[in-house]
Design an enzyme around this catalytic site. Structure first.
Site, mmCIF file in Angstrom:
data_model
loop_
_atom_site.group_PDB
_atom_site.id
_atom_site.type_symbol
_atom_site.label_atom_id
_atom_site.label_comp_id
_atom_site.label_asym_id
_atom_site.label_seq_id
_atom_site.Cartn_x
_atom_site.Cartn_y
_atom_site.Cartn_z
ATOM 1 N N GLY A 14 0.754 -1.215 -0.007
ATOM 2 C CA GLY A 14 -0.049 0.058 0.022
ATOM 3 C C GLY A 14 0.910 1.313 -0.138
ATOM 4 N N TYR A 84 -8.831 -2.320 4.455
ATOM 5 C CA TYR A 84 -9.789 -2.011 3.373
ATOM 6 C C TYR A 84 -10.038 -0.450 3.675
ATOM 7 C CZ TYR A 84 -14.169 -2.708 1.000
ATOM 8 O OH TYR A 84 -15.286 -2.751 0.030
ATOM 9 N N THR A 85 -9.601 0.163 2.598
ATOM 10 C CA THR A 85 -9.578 1.573 2.643
ATOM 11 C C THR A 85 -10.641 2.200 1.565
ATOM 12 O OG1 THR A 85 -7.566 1.784 0.943
ATOM 13 C CG2 THR A 85 -7.085 1.865 3.282
ATOM 14 N N TYR A 148 -16.394 2.139 7.181
ATOM 15 C CA TYR A 148 -15.047 2.004 7.326
ATOM 16 C C TYR A 148 -14.689 2.564 8.746
ATOM 17 C CZ TYR A 148 -10.231 3.869 6.654
ATOM 18 O OH TYR A 148 -8.673 4.019 7.054
ATOM 19 N N LYS A 152 -12.596 0.336 11.572
ATOM 20 C CA LYS A 152 -11.269 0.671 12.067
ATOM 21 C C LYS A 152 -11.583 1.027 13.617
ATOM 22 C CE LYS A 152 -7.824 1.592 9.947
ATOM 23 N NZ LYS A 152 -6.954 0.530 9.508
HETATM 24 N N1 NAP Z 1 -5.393 6.371 3.020
HETATM 25 C C1 NAP Z 1 -6.013 7.306 3.808
HETATM 26 O O1 NAP Z 1 -6.332 8.388 3.583
HETATM 27 C C2 NAP Z 1 -5.728 6.842 5.381
HETATM 28 C C3 NAP Z 1 -6.262 7.930 6.439
HETATM 29 C C4 NAP Z 1 -6.118 7.204 7.585
HETATM 30 C C5 NAP Z 1 -5.597 6.175 7.978
HETATM 31 N N2 NAP Z 1 -5.230 5.358 7.088
HETATM 32 C C6 NAP Z 1 -4.862 4.034 7.468
HETATM 33 O O2 NAP Z 1 -3.558 3.673 7.177
HETATM 34 C C7 NAP Z 1 -3.277 2.627 6.911
HETATM 35 C C8 NAP Z 1 -2.263 2.578 5.605
HETATM 36 O O3 NAP Z 1 -3.193 3.173 4.570
HETATM 37 P P1 NAP Z 1 -2.744 3.237 2.871
HETATM 38 O O4 NAP Z 1 -3.137 4.622 2.688
HETATM 39 O O5 NAP Z 1 -1.366 2.756 2.981
HETATM 40 O O6 NAP Z 1 -3.886 2.074 2.450
HETATM 41 P P2 NAP Z 1 -3.522 1.198 1.039
HETATM 42 O O7 NAP Z 1 -2.574 2.067 0.174
HETATM 43 O O8 NAP Z 1 -4.957 1.188 0.652
HETATM 44 O O9 NAP Z 1 -2.820 -0.021 1.489
HETATM 45 C C9 NAP Z 1 -3.474 -0.976 1.994
HETATM 46 C C10 NAP Z 1 -3.063 -2.539 1.965
HETATM 47 O O10 NAP Z 1 -3.881 -3.303 2.558
HETATM 48 C C11 NAP Z 1 -3.838 -4.389 1.485
HETATM 49 N N3 NAP Z 1 -4.945 -5.155 1.914
HETATM 50 C C12 NAP Z 1 -6.231 -5.189 1.884
HETATM 51 N N4 NAP Z 1 -6.980 -5.989 2.220
HETATM 52 C C13 NAP Z 1 -5.919 -6.899 3.070
HETATM 53 C C14 NAP Z 1 -6.184 -8.247 3.680
HETATM 54 N N5 NAP Z 1 -7.128 -8.961 3.836
HETATM 55 N N6 NAP Z 1 -4.948 -8.823 4.212
HETATM 56 C C15 NAP Z 1 -3.872 -8.236 3.733
HETATM 57 N N7 NAP Z 1 -3.532 -7.057 3.023
HETATM 58 C C16 NAP Z 1 -4.711 -6.439 2.825
HETATM 59 C C17 NAP Z 1 -4.157 -3.802 0.444
HETATM 60 O O11 NAP Z 1 -3.988 -4.750 -0.526
HETATM 61 P P3 NAP Z 1 -5.016 -4.867 -2.257
HETATM 62 O O12 NAP Z 1 -4.770 -3.416 -2.535
HETATM 63 O O13 NAP Z 1 -4.122 -5.752 -2.975
HETATM 64 O O14 NAP Z 1 -6.003 -5.260 -1.652
HETATM 65 C C18 NAP Z 1 -3.208 -2.473 0.187
HETATM 66 O O15 NAP Z 1 -2.062 -2.887 -0.292
HETATM 67 C C19 NAP Z 1 -4.269 1.689 7.000
HETATM 68 O O16 NAP Z 1 -4.451 1.314 8.069
HETATM 69 C C20 NAP Z 1 -5.402 2.900 6.695
HETATM 70 O O17 NAP Z 1 -6.468 2.556 7.326
HETATM 71 C C21 NAP Z 1 -5.160 5.603 5.834
#
Ligand code: NAP
Length: 307
Positions: A14, A84-85, A148, A152
């Site tokens: 991710g 799951y984002t 979502y 979380k």
């Molecule tokens: N993006 C935001 O704005 C945001 C804001 C606040 C907090 N966060 C948190 O920050 C963290 C990192 O976010 P990010 O932006 O790097 O998210 P991201 O780019 O969506 O990456 C999440 C990763 O998790 C993988 N994933 C999904 N389902 C999975 C499963 N069942 N088992 C293993 N891996 C799985 C996805 O793989 P696939 O794509 O191959 O499914 C993806 O590579 C997350 O905890 C998110 O909730 C994000």
């Protein structure tokens, strides 16, 4: 000589995961700050032994697979980024979203506890309802508005008090189809954008978050931490700023209200969910200003586009 700290990263494919794996290996990923260090320490090439697992390599909803991975590798620290984002999609796919964000996080906390690893789980500002009227501190009550956010929050509740929970917000990095890329594409192709000006929050640049997670992997403090770049903003302000960085003027970004979005997004988002990072800043150096972080992302994108 001490052996390297062994760190297992979930969700390594991710936007935060890719930067984190680079940084743990002692490299500076694209768009990362060359100077930001929360703890004044540099990262030596052999300080960490990194095991980054993508979704394909470890599905966190599979409890047996999670147990097997941690028992086989015996990490000192697990940095849990898999999630799951897709915030709007989650409204019609709640079972999958809860399986990943809640059950999956519980699986990791249980396995970390069994194997003696310290868990650092990344969560979100969307656990708040945004009605407080000022920035959120770690002890404020949660009240998510979306599937979502609820998933979380449930994931947080399945963690143990000794685990470290990091709430980040509005994460944007050099990878993935995030808002900075969408705005920059429009700015460079001569288009215009409309963005909401009635949702206030804090930006978290993926590489700055990743660097902060390294500090937490060293200190393993436990408890909840708000980690975000400095300064509060709106989606419209981000769009306007990116447009100006790319040479667009006053007429590039237009502010609108959430009610004007068409079609209306499926998920409700908090109106004001900016994270108060006083706790972080009282122990570590403040993250860079959000404008600095977004400018790095835009510069990196421009460099990649230059032949
Ligand atoms: N993006 C935001 O704005 C945001 C804001 C606040 C907090 N966060 C948190 O920050 C963290 C990192 O976010 P990010 O932006 O790097 O998210 P991201 O780019 O969506 O990456 C999440 C990763 O998790 C993988 N994933 C999904 N389902 C999975 C499963 N069942 N088992 C293993 N891996 C799985 C996805 O793989 P696939 O794509 O191959 O499914 C993806 O590579 C997350 O905890 C998110 O909730 C994000």
């Amino acid at each position: 000589m001490n052996r390297p700290t062994r760190v297992l990263v979930t969700g390594a494919g991710g936007q935060v995961g890719v930067d984190l794996v680079d940084i743990l290996a002692g490299a500076l990923p694209p768009g990362a700050s060359a100077t930001y260090s929360p703890d004044d320490l540099s990262i030596e090439e052999d300080e960490f032994e990194v095991l980054g697992l993508t979704h394909h390599e470890l599905d966190i909803t599979d409890r047996d697979a999670v147990n097997a991975a941690l028992h086989a590798t015996r990490p000192d620290v697990v940095i849990h980024l898999a999630a799951y984002t897709a915030v709007d999609q989650a409204e019609t796919d709640a079972a999958t979203c809860f399986a990943v964000n809640a059950t999956g996080t519980g699986n990791l906390s249980d396995a970390a506890h069994e194997t003696g690893a310290h868990l650092i789980a990344v969560s979100t500002d969307y656990v708040y309802d945004g009605r407080k009227g000022s920035a959120y501190v770690e002890t404020d009550p949660t009240n998510p508005l979306s599937v979502y956010g609820s998933s979380k929050r449930d994931g947080e509740l399945l963690c143990r008090p000794e685990d470290t929970i990091v709430r980040a917000s509005w994460v944007m990095g050099v990878r993935g189809k995030n808002v900075v890329h969408i705005i920059a594409d429009r700015a460079t192709s001569g288009g215009v954008v409309r963005f909401v000006n009635d949702q206030t929050g804090t930006v978290t640049v993926a590489s700055d978050l990743a660097r902060s997670l390294v500090t937490l992997a060293r200190t393993r403090p436990g408890g909840v931490w708000h980690v975000a770049n400095t300064g509060t903003t709106t989606w419209y302000d981000i769009a306007d700023y990116v447009g100006r960085l790319l040479g667009r003027g006053d007429h590039f970004a237009t502010p609108i209200t959430t009610a004007e979005l068409s079609p209306a997004p499926l998920a409700h988002r908090p109106e004001r969910s900016d994270l108060d990072t006083t706790k972080w800043r009282s122990r570590f150096h403040a993250m860079p200003e959000w404008t600095d972080g977004v400018a790095r992302l835009v510069r990196d994108r421009a460099q990649r586009a230059t032949p």
